[in-house]
Design an enzyme around this catalytic site. Structure first.
Site, PDB file in Angstrom:
ATOM      1  N   CYS A   1     -18.771  -1.949 -18.080  1.00 32.22           N
ATOM      2  CA  CYS A   1     -18.915  -1.601 -16.671  1.00 32.22           C
ATOM      3  C   CYS A   1     -20.233  -2.116 -16.103  1.00 32.22           C
ATOM      4  CB  CYS A   1     -18.857  -0.081 -16.507  1.00 32.22           C
ATOM      5  SG  CYS A   1     -19.072   0.466 -14.790  1.00 32.22           S
TER       6      CYS A   1
ATOM      7  N   GLU B   1       0.821  -1.213   0.000  1.00 35.41           N
ATOM      8  CA  GLU B   1       0.000   0.000   0.000  1.00 35.41           C
ATOM      9  C   GLU B   1       0.851   1.257   0.000  1.00 35.41           C
ATOM     10  OE1 GLU B   1      -3.127   0.479  -0.462  1.00 35.41           O
ATOM     11  OE2 GLU B   1      -3.539  -1.654  -0.666  1.00 35.41           O
TER      12      GLU B   1
END
Length: 363
Positions: free
Chosen positions: A211, A45
DNA sequence: AAGTCGGGGAC
DNA sequence: GTCCCAGACTT
């Protein structure tokens, strides 16, 4: 900006669509996904902050090979940590990573304070979103993230106006992110949100046809996907000022100078430029003694991509000028040479061809 | 709220 | 070339 978020879907419907898409089309084999310990998720991260996945992967592999756990990282010298960070950029991330490792070892007995998002976010280099990502991915516990991918997807889905850098806009996006975050499959959901933004709801060329939310997306309904999220407001262009010497000889020709080969207007022919009137006068005293200044003409502005240039033309007359050299030439506005001219200079010279010096118009 | 940190990818 | 990227921190 006090209005509450108006989600386009109920949380369960949103989660079902997203996870269904993720199971088939998401990314499932990134290096930090197959063994999701807090340490590995944390390092990934941090490396992924403002850095794309493809760039991070080799750095992550090298880092893990050298520092397989938080203890080895805490025990290392900062020099060696930064050595492994070389080329990745944002080196404060590496320094903070090292500091945080020592916090974990020295103050938390070698375990991340995963029970508390506040304590996680208090560690160097870990903010609200990164803390949420670490908890969700490594613990599967409910925690909300709001990274660039999530901001982009959610701002499009709801046509959220305003730049996300503004506090009110970011606050609304956090509310939307909170609204949709499930209580189960947190690791998958978190990864799915990032995958959606990174692979489908991309900045430049979103693939709305694939999508799972294209039937409810407000930006798509308007055909304005590219307008969201709004860009950071352009800073006003800085303005620089300059004086351009319009030195004319008895035949009405104008003295030009060639610009350096590189840089602004590189290789073009321009008028002698000066920051200050005094510098212009000093140049005349040396190169054209006896010349006489006329009244300056009205300033005008030329716009570049990164600054505005306010130009004040300064007309002057000279009888003759000796040895002007290779980088200067006399230019006859009524019989122009085939040379490159800077755009505002061309405009100025064109105005000279049809008007006399004593009745100066703007270019 | 604005500035800073950075190398690289997309266009 | 510009703009942005799995943001956080400082001023």
């Amino acid at each position: 900006m006090t209005d509450t978020p108006t989600p386009v879907l109920a949380p369960t419907a949103f989660q079902r669509r997203l996870l269904e898409w993720f199971d088939e089309h998401g990314r499932h084999d990134l290096p930090w996904q197959f063994w999701r310990t807090p340490y590995r998720v944390w390092v990934s991260e941090i490396m992924l902050q403002q850095t794309q996945v493809a760039t991070v992967i080799p750095y992550f592999e090298r880092f893990m090979a050298r520092f397989p756990d938080v203890q080895s990282l805490a025990a290392a010298e900062q020099d060696e940590v930064l050595h492994l960070w070389t080329g990745l950029g944002y080196y404060a991330r590496g320094r903070n990573l090292h500091k945080a490792a020592r916090v974990v070892v020295d103050e938390h007995g070698g375990e991340f304070p995963l029970h508390s998002l506040e304590e996680m976010a208090a560690m160097p280099g870990i903010g609200r979103s990164t803390a949420g990502a670490i908890v969700a991915q490594s613990q599967g516990r409910r925690a909300v993230i709001l990274d660039g991918n999530v901001k982009r997807s959610l701002s499009r889905l709801h046509a959220v106006p305003g730049w996300p850098g503004r506090v009110a806009v970011e606050h609304r996006l956090w509310e939307l992110a909170e609204h949709y975050t499930p209580h189960e499959r947190l690791a998958d959901y978190t990864q799915a949100m990032m995958d959606l933004g990174a692979t489908l709801c991309r900045r430049g060329t979103p693939e709305c046809g694939r999508c799972p939310f294209n039937d409810v997306c407000l930006a798509h309904a308007r055909g304005e996907e590219r307008r969201f999220p709004e860009s950071k407001p352009r800073k006003a262009l800085p303005t620089r000022t300059t004086r351009m010497l319009l030195l004319r000889d008895a035949r009405g020709r104008v003295l030009l100078e060639q610009r350096p080969a590189s840089g602004l207007w590189g290789g073009l022919w321009s008028l002698p430029q000066f920051d200050e009137a005094a510098a212009l006068q000093a140049w005349l005293d040396v190169h054209a003694p006896g010349s006489r200044l006329d009244a300056p003409r009205a300033p005008f502005t030329h716009v570049f991509s990164h600054f505005r240039l306010e130009i004040t033309p300064q007309p002057a007359r000279v009888e003759r000028l000796d040895s002007i050299g290779e980088t200067r030439r006399w230019y006859d506005p009524d019989n122009p040479d085939a040379v490159g001219l800077a755009a505002p200079v061309k405009a100025l010279l064109a105005s000279l061809a049809t008007f006399t010096l004593d009745t100066p118009p703007g270019p």
